[in-house]
Design a protein around this motif. Sequence first.
Motif, PDB file in Angstrom:
ATOM      1  N   ILE A   1       0.839  -1.206   0.000  1.00 30.50           N
ATOM      2  CA  ILE A   1       0.000   0.000   0.000  1.00 30.50           C
ATOM      3  C   ILE A   1       0.872   1.254   0.000  1.00 30.50           C
ATOM      4  N   SER A   2       1.941   1.214   0.789  1.00 29.28           N
ATOM      5  CA  SER A   2       2.856   2.362   0.819  1.00 29.28           C
ATOM      6  C   SER A   2       3.428   2.639  -0.569  1.00 29.28           C
ATOM      7  N   THR A  20      -1.783  17.459  -4.493  1.00 27.52           N
ATOM      8  CA  THR A  20      -2.269  16.083  -4.399  1.00 27.52           C
ATOM      9  C   THR A  20      -1.100  15.114  -4.290  1.00 27.52           C
ATOM     10  N   SER A  21      -0.053  15.378  -5.064  1.00 28.94           N
ATOM     11  CA  SER A  21       1.144  14.534  -5.001  1.00 28.94           C
ATOM     12  C   SER A  21       1.720  14.531  -3.589  1.00 28.94           C
ATOM     13  N   GLU A  22       1.819  15.696  -2.990  1.00 29.52           N
ATOM     14  CA  GLU A  22       2.389  15.795  -1.642  1.00 29.52           C
ATOM     15  C   GLU A  22       1.556  15.016  -0.628  1.00 29.52           C
ATOM     16  N   THR A  23       0.246  15.068  -0.789  1.00 26.46           N
ATOM     17  CA  THR A  23      -0.648  14.332   0.109  1.00 26.46           C
ATOM     18  C   THR A  23      -0.355  12.834   0.057  1.00 26.46           C
ATOM     19  N   TYR A  24      -0.157  12.316  -1.146  1.00 26.87           N
ATOM     20  CA  TYR A  24       0.112  10.874  -1.287  1.00 26.87           C
ATOM     21  C   TYR A  24       1.513  10.512  -0.799  1.00 26.87           C
ATOM     22  N   PHE A  25       2.482  11.414  -0.969  1.00 28.62           N
ATOM     23  CA  PHE A  25       3.809  11.163  -0.392  1.00 28.62           C
ATOM     24  C   PHE A  25       3.722  11.073   1.133  1.00 28.62           C
ATOM     25  N   GLN A  26       2.919  11.935   1.719  1.00 23.15           N
ATOM     26  CA  GLN A  26       2.737  11.909   3.174  1.00 23.15           C
ATOM     27  C   GLN A  26       2.108  10.597   3.625  1.00 23.15           C
ATOM     28  N   LEU A  31       2.840   5.282   6.289  1.00 20.27           N
ATOM     29  CA  LEU A  31       2.695   3.823   6.300  1.00 20.27           C
ATOM     30  C   LEU A  31       4.049   3.120   6.349  1.00 20.27           C
ATOM     31  N   PHE A  32       5.043   3.689   5.663  1.00 21.51           N
ATOM     32  CA  PHE A  32       6.391   3.107   5.748  1.00 21.51           C
ATOM     33  C   PHE A  32       6.867   3.064   7.194  1.00 21.51           C
ATOM     34  N   LYS A  33       6.644   4.163   7.902  1.00 20.37           N
ATOM     35  CA  LYS A  33       7.085   4.242   9.297  1.00 20.37           C
ATOM     36  C   LYS A  33       6.287   3.304  10.189  1.00 20.37           C
ATOM     37  N   SER A  35       4.935   0.554   9.348  1.00 25.70           N
ATOM     38  CA  SER A  35       5.168  -0.861   9.006  1.00 25.70           C
ATOM     39  C   SER A  35       6.393  -1.435   9.715  1.00 25.70           C
ATOM     40  N   GLY A  36       7.226  -0.536  10.266  1.00 28.29           N
ATOM     41  CA  GLY A  36       8.428  -1.009  10.944  1.00 28.29           C
ATOM     42  C   GLY A  36       9.530  -1.432   9.997  1.00 28.29           C
ATOM     43  N   CYS A  37       9.412  -1.045   8.727  1.00 31.99           N
ATOM     44  CA  CYS A  37      10.446  -1.416   7.757  1.00 31.99           C
ATOM     45  C   CYS A  37      11.712  -0.598   8.020  1.00 31.99           C
ATOM     46  N   THR A  38      12.806  -1.020   7.433  1.00 33.11           N
ATOM     47  CA  THR A  38      14.072  -0.322   7.656  1.00 33.11           C
ATOM     48  C   THR A  38      14.050   1.056   7.008  1.00 33.11           C
TER      49      THR A  38
END
Length: 223
Positions: A1-2, A20-26, A31-33, A35-38
């Motif tokens: 999803i991220s 709109t682009s900035e909203t999706y980057f946020q 979600l990356f954060k 998810s606990g991913c590196t």
Amino acid sequence: ISKAFEWIAIEYSDKRIFDTSETYFQKAEKLFKQSGCTDSIPINTYKKWAELYYIKGDFAKTQEYSFKLLSSAEASGSAYEQASAYTMIAQLLNQTGQADKGIIYSRKAIALLDKIINPAHQADVLFKLSKRYLWHYQDIKAVSSLDSSEIFSQQQLAIAKRINKKNSIASAFNNLEGVAYERGDMKTALIFLDSSFQYVDSTDHGTLSTNYYDKADILIELK
């Protein structure tokens, strides 16, 4: 999803629908954060996010996300991504009138060249370095920077020819044209530029437009 959010953000950025682009980057970063991913995983998000702010002319935000990109690149352990991040920061500092500070980051990228295994990636970093040193010369007229720009372009050209990467060959010849132009050697500049035209892809409108502008400048100088 991220990643899906990231791709949607890039699509809106390409269409220049920046809010709109900035909203999706946020959404992607959040979600990356969660998810606990590196820290290395959101590297492309930060790269494209920094580019978005650069296009908008928001250099303070560009700097913020360039350093987020650098942290992510360092976490990835990729010499290529780290070197690319350094050259992005160097470009930004040059753009904001801090040429000498920018060249410090270019030197950090140079130190990583031998660690980049992929020849296409190595050629890409050499291209970026040649540009940074050419701009540094244009800003402060240090002949050593012009010489460095030429050396990096020749190294890029050698690698690009070895792997038959035509767009890289074209861009190397264009950079060599820039060096010859700054030295006042218009005939050599024209030869390099015509060589660039021989290799550039007909769909590469960015390089083609740069070549046409440069050729017009040279022909004006040659009267």
